[in-house]
Every structure is written in structure tokens, then in C-alpha cells.
Design a protein around this motif. Structure first.
Motif, mmCIF file in Angstrom:
data_model
loop_
_atom_site.group_PDB
_atom_site.id
_atom_site.type_symbol
_atom_site.label_atom_id
_atom_site.label_comp_id
_atom_site.label_asym_id
_atom_site.label_seq_id
_atom_site.Cartn_x
_atom_site.Cartn_y
_atom_site.Cartn_z
ATOM 1 N N TRP A 168 39.927 39.174 37.138
ATOM 2 C CA TRP A 168 38.745 39.662 38.394
ATOM 3 C C TRP A 168 38.833 38.790 39.599
ATOM 4 O O TRP A 168 39.162 37.519 39.181
ATOM 5 C CB TRP A 168 37.349 39.722 37.635
ATOM 6 C CG TRP A 168 36.722 40.528 38.252
ATOM 7 C CD1 TRP A 168 35.608 39.940 39.340
ATOM 8 C CD2 TRP A 168 36.357 41.945 38.604
ATOM 9 N NE1 TRP A 168 34.863 41.100 39.925
ATOM 10 C CE2 TRP A 168 35.316 42.200 39.448
ATOM 11 C CE3 TRP A 168 36.890 43.002 37.876
ATOM 12 C CZ2 TRP A 168 34.693 43.662 39.832
ATOM 13 C CZ3 TRP A 168 36.532 44.290 38.125
ATOM 14 C CH2 TRP A 168 35.661 44.375 39.187
ATOM 15 N N SER B 20 29.331 38.218 44.583
ATOM 16 C CA SER B 20 29.944 38.949 43.794
ATOM 17 C C SER B 20 30.026 38.127 42.308
ATOM 18 O O SER B 20 30.328 38.810 41.364
ATOM 19 C CB SER B 20 31.523 39.158 44.301
ATOM 20 O OG SER B 20 32.219 38.280 44.360
ATOM 21 N N SER C 274 27.900 35.821 36.376
ATOM 22 C CA SER C 274 29.643 35.250 35.845
ATOM 23 C C SER C 274 29.364 33.705 36.167
ATOM 24 O O SER C 274 29.441 33.048 37.251
ATOM 25 C CB SER C 274 30.689 35.935 36.669
ATOM 26 O OG SER C 274 30.597 37.058 36.740
ATOM 27 N N ILE D 97 30.656 43.481 34.740
ATOM 28 C CA ILE D 97 31.977 43.399 35.524
ATOM 29 C C ILE D 97 33.194 44.127 34.532
ATOM 30 O O ILE D 97 33.947 44.969 34.801
ATOM 31 C CB ILE D 97 32.505 42.025 35.979
ATOM 32 C CG1 ILE D 97 31.640 41.914 37.273
ATOM 33 C CG2 ILE D 97 34.084 42.009 36.191
ATOM 34 C CD1 ILE D 97 31.921 40.380 37.724
ATOM 35 N N GLU E 218 38.548 47.443 41.896
ATOM 36 C CA GLU E 218 38.586 46.691 40.598
ATOM 37 C C GLU E 218 39.808 46.137 40.215
ATOM 38 O O GLU E 218 39.810 45.579 39.326
ATOM 39 C CB GLU E 218 38.263 47.776 39.599
ATOM 40 C CG GLU E 218 36.683 48.634 39.423
ATOM 41 C CD GLU E 218 36.739 49.724 40.469
ATOM 42 O OE1 GLU E 218 37.822 49.963 40.939
ATOM 43 O OE2 GLU E 218 35.812 50.313 40.947
#
Lengths: 300, 114
Positions: free
Chosen positions: A135, A142, A146, A206, A281
Motif C-alpha cells: 500500500w 491516507s 494504519s 484498506i 489501489e
């Protein structure tokens, strides 16, 4: 007797003078000078001989009209005899991988490898961070949920973060700084803390949005055909999609792109941007171009 | 592309070897090795080196003029200007009169523990 002989010479000289209109003294001078002139004439002949020999040699060394055809044939044969052999195909033997870390290590080990261009640094961890996919985080926003990316974006100079398998590649904001050690230590500590905390390194949302390989392949191939290749075709280049694994893609640069000094710039600022815009993606983008191989690489 | 001072190869031949002089190609120039030890006979080990003193664009091991050369392992020791000496190992490859195998690899990017 002497007088008789002298008178005789005078008589003869008078006769010669009458015949030739010249005095005896002049005759004698002319006679000896004539001998000298003859010698002088013969001298150049002697000198001329080697000259003419040289000339004849030079003539002999140059092809005569009748020999021109044969000489050309000989030169042709020599040219073909010296012609380089047909180019061989360059193979690439599998490189034996040397482990970065000792085989038995309990703790979290991290190696930092700055890129040759100095704008990126890859951190390899001795355990997998994101399995079978990757990723790309382009901003702090973004990185929401995470933990790994969040902790990295909290550092001042981090611009982008790419997580792929056991690696984290960080691009820094300040491209003028070459020494990665101070920032790399902070990044290493952040990665270690995130891994040790055991939280979700990459947000579940994600992972769930990553499309299938076919969707990635179709999207990337489309942007290559419609946008990237028409752009690099002007420089005689072309980009080929070699493989898609998870959401990571591998490309190869061909034609004029192979070995081009601007290939890295084209890859990072052109291809990466186009790929990520068309297929958000997409994760890691690998370039498997051997810029020194082939029959006409830029560097050779 | 660094300036290569010298490089040394150690090649382990497998079951098929041509037993002929071994050449390499540096930047497109084909040359024989110096300081040769051993051969490329089957199951033999060939060692050779060359003091290049030039910038490396490409370096390949040239295949035999006739027959096949089954190589099990290749080890290359490089000494480049301004770099620490480094070693690269490759696995099996088979060469013939139409092929050569890449021997060049840039010095490893310096890595450090964090």
C-alpha cells in the motif's frame, strides 16, 4: 720542336676557330664544362634511379587499373574477416540471495538502505508487515487507522510511505538532504514501536478495498496503452507490464527507455503518477529493466 | 557506474564443459582472463581475474565457441574505486556459442541498522 707543336696547336686552334667560331680556350673550357655537364646530367640520372625506383615502388604499391577489382575483393574479404561476430544473447543467472539478517534472531531487526538517488530510503524488517500486497500512503490523511503509517507521518520530514511485504519505503520532503541516518533512526524506532505494539499496521478498510489482480492488470494495461506508451513513444520508448502480484505491479522499460539517463525520472514522475491516478489501489511498482543489457542500451 | 579496479571470477562447471579458453566481455570488448587457474572442463573449477581500471557499463562471461557450458555457480569478487570490495554469487546457467551471461552488479547500496 716545342715551338712547332705550339704553332701546330695554334694552327689547329685557328682551324677549329674557323669551324666552330670559338677560341681554343673557350673550346677547352666548353669541352671540360661539357664533360662536367655530362656528369651533371648523369648525376641526376643516378639520383633519378632511386627516385624512379621509389616511384615505381609506390606505383607498385598502389593498385593498377587491372588490379583494382582484386584489391577491392581483398579489402572486402579483410573487412568481413574482421567483422564482429553476431551479437550474443545476454542471460541472467539467478543471483544467490544473501540474507540481511542472521537466521536466528528474536528481536525486531531493521536495516535502512538509502536509494542511490538519495530521495528514498527502504527499511527492511525481519518480519512481514503486509502479506501478499502493498500500500502506498501519499499523505497523513491516507494513513488514518494504519498505526505504522500514522507513526511515520508524525515525523517531520516524511512525505510518502510505501509498505510492501517486509519493507517500508519512505520518501522525504527535503530532497536536498543526502544523509539519511538521523531520520532513518527515527523511522526505525517508529517501525519497531508499531510492530511491538501489535496493533493493526495497515487499516482493515484498506485491505478490504484492494481489488483483484485482474482488475489491477486491466487498469494498468489500459493506462499503459492509452497514456504512458503514447507519451514515451516520441522518444522511441515503450513500457511493458510484466506481472501483477496482489496489487503490486512489475513493469519493464524497453526501446529508448532502456538505459536512458532519464528513466528514473520518467518512472517516478511520469509512470508512477499515471498508474496511481488511474488505479489508486495500486501498491508497489517495480521496474525490472536491466538498463545495461540489450543490443542498444543508452549506457553502451 | 563505478570504476572497476579488478575483478576475479570463480566458476564451477557442471557435467558439461567445453575445456576451451574462457573469455569475458567488458563494455563490449571481449578479452581472455589473466592469472588463470583451473579450467572449464566438466566438474572443474575455473579461476581468472583481470585488472580493468575502467568504468563498468557491462560485464559478461562469454559462452564457448562450440558446445555447451553448464555452469553450476559463479562467484565474482569486485574491487571498485571508492567502494569496499564486494562479492556477488550467481546460480546455474548454461552457455553456448550464442549466449553470454551477465557478471556485472553495482556495488551494494550501503545499509545500516536502525
Amino acid at each position: 720542336m716545342i715551338l712547332f707543336r705550339i704553332s701546330g696547336i695554334i694552327i689547329v686552334s685557328e682551324f677549329i676557330e674557323l669551324k666552330s667560331g670559338d677560341t681554343p680556350l673557350n673550346f677547352i673550357k666548353r669541352f671540360f664544362s661539357g664533360m662536367k655537364q655530362e656528369d651533371e646530367v648523369s648525376e641526376p640520372a643516378k639520383v633519378a634511379t632511386p627516385v624512379s625506383t621509389t616511384a615505381s615502388e609506390s606505383v607498385a604499391s598502389e593498385p593498377s587499373v587491372s588490379d583494382i577489382g582484386n584489391t577491392e575483393a581483398t579489402a572486402e574479404e579483410e573487412r568481413f574477416a574482421d567483422a564482429p561476430p553476431a551479437p550474443r544473447t545476454i542471460l541472467h543467472a539467478p543471483a544467490a540471495k544473501q540474507g540481511l539478517f542472521p537466521e536466528s534472531s528474536d528481536g525486531i531487526l531493521i536495516k535502512a538502505q538509502p536509494s542511490p538517488t538519495g530521495d528514498q530510503c527502504m527499511f527492511t524488517v525481519n518480519q512481514v508487515l503486509m502479506k501478499d500486497c502493498s500500500w502506498y500512503f501519499d499523505s497523513f490523511e491516507s494513513a488514518a487507522e494504519s498505526s505504522l503509517a500514522e507513526s511515520l507521518f508524525s515525523l517531520e520530514d516524511v512525505e510518502t510511505v510505501l509498505v510492501c511485504e517486509a519493507t517500508v519505503t519512505v520518501t522525504r520532503k527535503d530532497k536536498t538532504l543526502v544523509d539519511w541516518k538521523p531520520l532513518a533512526k527515527e523511522i526505525g524506532a517508529a517501525i519497531r514501536n508499531a510492530v511491538e505494539e501489535g496493533q493493526s499496521l495497515i487499516a482493515d478498510k484498506i485491505i478490504s478495498t484492494i481489488p483483484s489482480e485482474d482488475v489491477i492488470r486491466e487498469g494498468i494495461q489500459k493506462v499503459i496503452d492509452e497514456e504512458v506508451n503514447p507519451g514515451v513513444a516520441g522518444h522511441g520508448g515503450q513500457i511493458n507490464l510484466l506481472a501483477v502480484k496482489g496489487n503490486s505491479v512489475t513493469i519493464q522499460m524497453g526501446g529508448g527507455c532502456q538505459g536512458c539517463s532519464a528513466a528514473d525520472l520518467t518512472l517516478k514522475q511520469g509512470i508512477h503518477t499515471s498508474f496511481r491516478k488511474a488505479v489508486p489501489e495500486v501498491g508497489a511498482i517495480f521496474d525490472e529493466t536491466d538498463h545495461t543489457a540489450g543490443l542498444n542500451p543508452f549506457f553502451s | 557506474m563505478p570504476r572497476v579496479l579488478t575483478f576475479k571470477v570463480n566458476i564451477e562447471t557442471g557435467k558439461q564443459g567445453p575445456n576451451e579458453p574462457v573469455n569475458f566481455s567488458f563494455n563490449g570488448h571481449t578479452m581472455p582472463f589473466e592469472k588463470v587457474i583451473g579450467s572449464n572442463e566438466p566438474d572443474a573449477i575455473f579461476e581468472g581475474s583481470f585488472d580493468v581500471n575502467s568504468f563498468a557499463h557491462s560485464l559478461t562471461l562469454v559462452g564457448p565457441e562450440k558446445g555447451k557450458w553448464e555452469i553450476d555457480k559463479i562467484r565474482v569478487d569486485y574491487e571498485c574505486e571508492g567502494e569496499k570490495p564486494y562479492v556477488v554469487n550467481w546460480g546455474a546457467v548454461t552457455l553456448d556459442e550464442t549466449t553470454e551471461v551477465n557478471l556485472w552488479q553495482d556495488p551494494p547500496v550501503p545499509a545500516f541498522d536502525v
